[in-house]
Design an enzyme around this catalytic site. Structure first.
Site, short mmCIF file in Angstrom:
data_model
loop_
_atom_site.label_atom_id
_atom_site.label_comp_id
_atom_site.label_asym_id
_atom_site.label_seq_id
_atom_site.Cartn_x
_atom_site.Cartn_y
_atom_site.Cartn_z
CG HIS A 42 -2.02 -0.97 1.18
ND1 HIS A 42 -2.86 -1.14 0.09
CD2 HIS A 42 -2.43 -1.88 2.12
CE1 HIS A 42 -3.72 -2.10 0.36
NE2 HIS A 42 -3.48 -2.57 1.57
CG ASP A 61 -3.25 -8.28 0.62
OD1 ASP A 61 -2.47 -8.57 1.55
OD2 ASP A 61 -4.27 -7.58 0.79
CG HIS A 71 -6.91 -5.03 1.69
ND1 HIS A 71 -6.46 -5.98 2.60
CD2 HIS A 71 -8.04 -4.50 2.22
CE1 HIS A 71 -7.30 -6.01 3.63
NE2 HIS A 71 -8.26 -5.13 3.43
#
Length: 308
Positions: free
Chosen positions: A122, A159, A161
């Protein structure tokens, strides 16, 4: 040839608030899962400044260093925290992924797993977020391309996300194919199918909440594997998040540990076809500890089988 396992005790020095899902106990779960496997363990080194600078500017590194507390913990955003040991932990997560690339490309191992924290996918160019400070897998991809001179590297992020940070860091990189499968809608809100990168080299595969392993397998067979096959990478990097598991508290996909094993095997098939089996995987999410342990064991177990 056995799988290399990169880790470091510094991961335990990254302290988050009580109740935070990205916690020290994750490393204990990973270590217990991998203990029965005949892996060759390596200490994850600190990332070289030159590697970090391939993805993050100096002013960002300076801001992180200035933000690290002498004691206690501080929040960089509502999800992302720093303690006195956080910066070293994050630098070893990035450094371990780069060292794993070096080892695999030198022929010292067929594949490698980097079990460090905090995660990285991220972290954007100048923004820590979603538990992440440095874009470890993007940094390692750049090292493979710029330092080792590869022409094509594929990064696969499973993942739950979306890997918005990796996408940001590789948006303009024509030599890197970035593929992300992820639940949508879900944090961080990016990852629509029409986000394709500056050179059309990004493939986002959104999955509806509740999607199970069968749905994942169908999506990968239809979209992801043909794209990787056509790209013919010289190295496959994996952002290995295990929070798509049905028991994970942060999302709503319903994969099981065997689904991660199946996906790993299919990625190893592509690696065998195009890049001598060379795969480097680095830990991202996974927050239910028993599910994390079972999924890591399935993932690395397949890497070990294919490296034998």
């Amino acid at each position: 040839m056995t799988v290399a396992w990169f880790s470091h005790p510094a991961s335990d020095g990254h302290i988050t608030p009580d109740g935070h899902p990205e916690r020290v106990a994750r490393m204990q779960a990973v270590a217990q899962a991998l203990a029965p496997l005949p892996l060759i363990r390596h200490e994850a080194p600190l990332a070289a400044k030159a590697d970090l600078l391939r993805c993050h500017p100096q002013r960002y590194l300076d801001r992180l260093r200035a933000a690290e507390p002498a004691e206690g913990i501080v929040g960089l955003d509502p999800d992302t925290w720093m303690s006195p040991g956080t910066l070293q932990a994050a630098m070893r997560a990035a450094g371990g992924t780069c060292a794993a690339v070096d080892l695999v490309l030198s022929g010292g191992a067929r594949s490698a797993f980097v079990g460090c924290r905090p995660p990285g996918h991220h972290a954007e160019r100048e923004k820590p977020m979603g538990f992440c400070l440095f874009g470890s897998v993007a940094i390692a991809a750049k090292r493979a391309l710029d330092h080792h001179g590869l022409s094509r590297v594929a990064v696969v992020d499973f993942d739950v996300h979306h890997g918005n940070g990796t996408q940001d860091l590789l948006w303009d990189e024509s030599r890197a194919l970035f593929v992300s499968s992820h639940q949508m809608p879900l944090y961080p809100g990016t990852g629509a199918a029409d986000e394709r990168g500056a050179h059309g080299q990004i493939l986002n595969v959104p999955l509806h909440p509740g999607s199970d392993g069968a749905a994942m397998r169908a999506a990968y067979e239809a979209q992801v594997f043909p794209r990787i096959d056509a790209f013919a990478p010289e190295l496959i990097l994996i952002s290995a998040g295990f929070d798509a598991h049905a028991d994970d508290p942060l999302a709503g996909l319903t994969w099981q540990a065997e689904d991660f094993g199946w996906l790993t095997g299919r990625l190893c098939d592509l690696a065998a076809a195009h890049c001598g089996g060379r795969v480097v995987s680095t830990l991202e999410g996974g927050y239910d500890l028993p599910a994390l342990a079972a999924s890591v064991a399935a993932h690395v177990g397949v890497l070990q089988e294919r490296s034998a």
